[in-house]
Scaffold this motif. Sequence first.
Motif, PDB file in Angstrom:
ATOM      1  N   VAL A 192      11.969 -57.868   4.610  1.00  0.00           N
ATOM      2  CA  VAL A 192      10.719 -58.396   5.133  1.00  0.00           C
ATOM      3  C   VAL A 192      10.741 -58.284   6.647  1.00  0.00           C
ATOM      4  O   VAL A 192      11.789 -58.403   7.283  1.00  0.00           O
ATOM      5  CB  VAL A 192      10.440 -59.854   4.683  1.00  0.00           C
ATOM      6  CG1 VAL A 192      10.184 -59.913   3.183  1.00  0.00           C
ATOM      7  CG2 VAL A 192      11.538 -60.808   5.073  1.00  0.00           C
ATOM      8  N   VAL A 193       9.572 -58.003   7.205  1.00  0.00           N
ATOM      9  CA  VAL A 193       9.381 -57.930   8.646  1.00  0.00           C
ATOM     10  C   VAL A 193       8.851 -59.287   9.073  1.00  0.00           C
ATOM     11  O   VAL A 193       7.817 -59.741   8.586  1.00  0.00           O
ATOM     12  CB  VAL A 193       8.391 -56.808   9.017  1.00  0.00           C
ATOM     13  CG1 VAL A 193       8.176 -56.755  10.520  1.00  0.00           C
ATOM     14  CG2 VAL A 193       8.887 -55.461   8.486  1.00  0.00           C
ATOM     15  N   VAL A 194       9.577 -59.947   9.958  1.00  0.00           N
ATOM     16  CA  VAL A 194       9.282 -61.324  10.355  1.00  0.00           C
ATOM     17  C   VAL A 194       8.884 -61.359  11.823  1.00  0.00           C
ATOM     18  O   VAL A 194       9.559 -60.784  12.673  1.00  0.00           O
ATOM     19  CB  VAL A 194      10.512 -62.226  10.117  1.00  0.00           C
ATOM     20  CG1 VAL A 194      10.209 -63.667  10.499  1.00  0.00           C
ATOM     21  CG2 VAL A 194      10.974 -62.126   8.672  1.00  0.00           C
ATOM     22  N   ASP A 195       7.797 -62.054  12.112  1.00  0.00           N
ATOM     23  CA  ASP A 195       7.306 -62.194  13.479  1.00  0.00           C
ATOM     24  C   ASP A 195       7.472 -63.647  13.904  1.00  0.00           C
ATOM     25  O   ASP A 195       6.838 -64.545  13.351  1.00  0.00           O
ATOM     26  CB  ASP A 195       5.832 -61.784  13.542  1.00  0.00           C
ATOM     27  CG  ASP A 195       5.303 -61.682  14.965  1.00  0.00           C
ATOM     28  OD1 ASP A 195       5.855 -62.357  15.871  1.00  0.00           O
ATOM     29  OD2 ASP A 195       4.323 -60.942  15.166  1.00  0.00           O
ATOM     30  N   ARG A 196       8.332 -63.875  14.865  1.00  0.00           N
ATOM     31  CA  ARG A 196       8.563 -65.251  15.289  1.00  0.00           C
ATOM     32  C   ARG A 196       7.580 -65.702  16.371  1.00  0.00           C
ATOM     33  O   ARG A 196       7.603 -66.859  16.782  1.00  0.00           O
ATOM     34  CB  ARG A 196      10.012 -65.450  15.723  1.00  0.00           C
ATOM     35  CG  ARG A 196      10.434 -64.672  16.912  1.00  0.00           C
ATOM     36  CD  ARG A 196      11.877 -65.017  17.285  1.00  0.00           C
ATOM     37  NE  ARG A 196      12.238 -64.268  18.454  1.00  0.00           N
ATOM     38  CZ  ARG A 196      13.261 -63.446  18.531  1.00  0.00           C
ATOM     39  NH1 ARG A 196      14.053 -63.297  17.494  1.00  0.00           N
ATOM     40  NH2 ARG A 196      13.506 -62.786  19.626  1.00  0.00           N
ATOM     41  N   SER A 197       6.700 -64.807  16.821  1.00  0.00           N
ATOM     42  CA  SER A 197       5.709 -65.190  17.828  1.00  0.00           C
ATOM     43  C   SER A 197       4.437 -65.764  17.201  1.00  0.00           C
ATOM     44  O   SER A 197       3.607 -66.314  17.901  1.00  0.00           O
ATOM     45  CB  SER A 197       5.344 -63.986  18.706  1.00  0.00           C
ATOM     46  OG  SER A 197       4.545 -63.063  17.988  1.00  0.00           O
ATOM     47  N   VAL A 198       4.298 -65.641  15.882  1.00  0.00           N
ATOM     48  CA  VAL A 198       3.111 -66.139  15.188  1.00  0.00           C
ATOM     49  C   VAL A 198       3.295 -67.621  14.871  1.00  0.00           C
ATOM     50  O   VAL A 198       4.335 -68.018  14.333  1.00  0.00           O
ATOM     51  CB  VAL A 198       2.868 -65.348  13.875  1.00  0.00           C
ATOM     52  CG1 VAL A 198       1.734 -65.941  13.074  1.00  0.00           C
ATOM     53  CG2 VAL A 198       2.618 -63.887  14.188  1.00  0.00           C
ATOM     54  N   GLU A 199       2.312 -68.420  15.208  1.00  0.00           N
ATOM     55  CA  GLU A 199       2.338 -69.844  14.866  1.00  0.00           C
ATOM     56  C   GLU A 199       2.074 -69.988  13.371  1.00  0.00           C
ATOM     57  O   GLU A 199       1.019 -69.593  12.889  1.00  0.00           O
ATOM     58  CB  GLU A 199       1.267 -70.590  15.672  1.00  0.00           C
ATOM     59  CG  GLU A 199       1.321 -72.088  15.525  1.00  0.00           C
ATOM     60  CD  GLU A 199       2.554 -72.709  16.165  1.00  0.00           C
ATOM     61  OE1 GLU A 199       3.029 -73.721  15.634  1.00  0.00           O
ATOM     62  OE2 GLU A 199       3.030 -72.171  17.185  1.00  0.00           O
ATOM     63  N   PRO A 200       3.025 -70.526  12.600  1.00  0.00           N
ATOM     64  CA  PRO A 200       2.824 -70.623  11.153  1.00  0.00           C
ATOM     65  C   PRO A 200       1.727 -71.618  10.797  1.00  0.00           C
ATOM     66  O   PRO A 200       1.615 -72.675  11.419  1.00  0.00           O
ATOM     67  CB  PRO A 200       4.180 -71.089  10.627  1.00  0.00           C
ATOM     68  CG  PRO A 200       4.881 -71.683  11.791  1.00  0.00           C
ATOM     69  CD  PRO A 200       4.322 -71.046  13.023  1.00  0.00           C
ATOM     70  N   VAL A 201       0.914 -71.245   9.811  1.00  0.00           N
ATOM     71  CA  VAL A 201      -0.134 -72.123   9.301  1.00  0.00           C
ATOM     72  C   VAL A 201       0.043 -72.249   7.793  1.00  0.00           C
ATOM     73  O   VAL A 201       0.750 -71.466   7.165  1.00  0.00           O
ATOM     74  CB  VAL A 201      -1.552 -71.591   9.639  1.00  0.00           C
ATOM     75  CG1 VAL A 201      -1.779 -71.538  11.138  1.00  0.00           C
ATOM     76  CG2 VAL A 201      -1.797 -70.238   9.015  1.00  0.00           C
ATOM     77  N   SER A 202      -0.607 -73.238   7.233  1.00  0.00           N
ATOM     78  CA  SER A 202      -0.523 -73.467   5.802  1.00  0.00           C
ATOM     79  C   SER A 202      -0.932 -72.207   5.052  1.00  0.00           C
ATOM     80  O   SER A 202      -1.948 -71.583   5.359  1.00  0.00           O
ATOM     81  CB  SER A 202      -1.425 -74.634   5.404  1.00  0.00           C
ATOM     82  OG  SER A 202      -1.174 -75.026   4.081  1.00  0.00           O
ATOM     83  N   GLY A 203      -0.114 -71.799   4.097  1.00  0.00           N
ATOM     84  CA  GLY A 203      -0.362 -70.593   3.318  1.00  0.00           C
ATOM     85  C   GLY A 203       0.482 -69.410   3.737  1.00  0.00           C
ATOM     86  O   GLY A 203       0.616 -68.446   2.979  1.00  0.00           O
TER      87      GLY A 203
END
Length: 143
Positions: A73-84
């Motif tokens: 999986v390609v993971v982006d740690r700069s994205v603010e996680p939201v529900s879903g």
Amino acid sequence: MSITILGPLENGGEKLPLYSFKVPAGFPSPAADHIEKHISLDELFDIRAPHVYLVKIEGDSMQGAGIYSGDLVVVDRSVEPVSGDIVIAALNTEPLCKRLHLRENAVILLSENPKFPAMHVMEGDELVIWGVVKYSVRDHDNS
């Protein structure tokens, strides 16, 4: 489910042809005159960005989301996680891949396989979100 963080890619990604026609799930015969442009998968997935990294998934708790054991999986740690969002996280230092569900004051980590129960983050638990899953890649030779 466990994960293995592989980290960022090294320099030197090869550019591959992107064809301008849609390919049926048969045996197409791509001709050179249909090449729209050449793309680099690391550019397409933004893998060279310092905030993006790769994780290898082990286990079957996310099969309903199309993420299988052995997938990257390609993971982006700069994205603010939201529900879903599907996230890579650590719950009490245990790394995992789950769907994040935020409900009122509750945080729930959901599997995408009915064999696995929801994980409710309780007071006193330590949850650290390492990033949001943006893409998954499967090796079909080993599926």
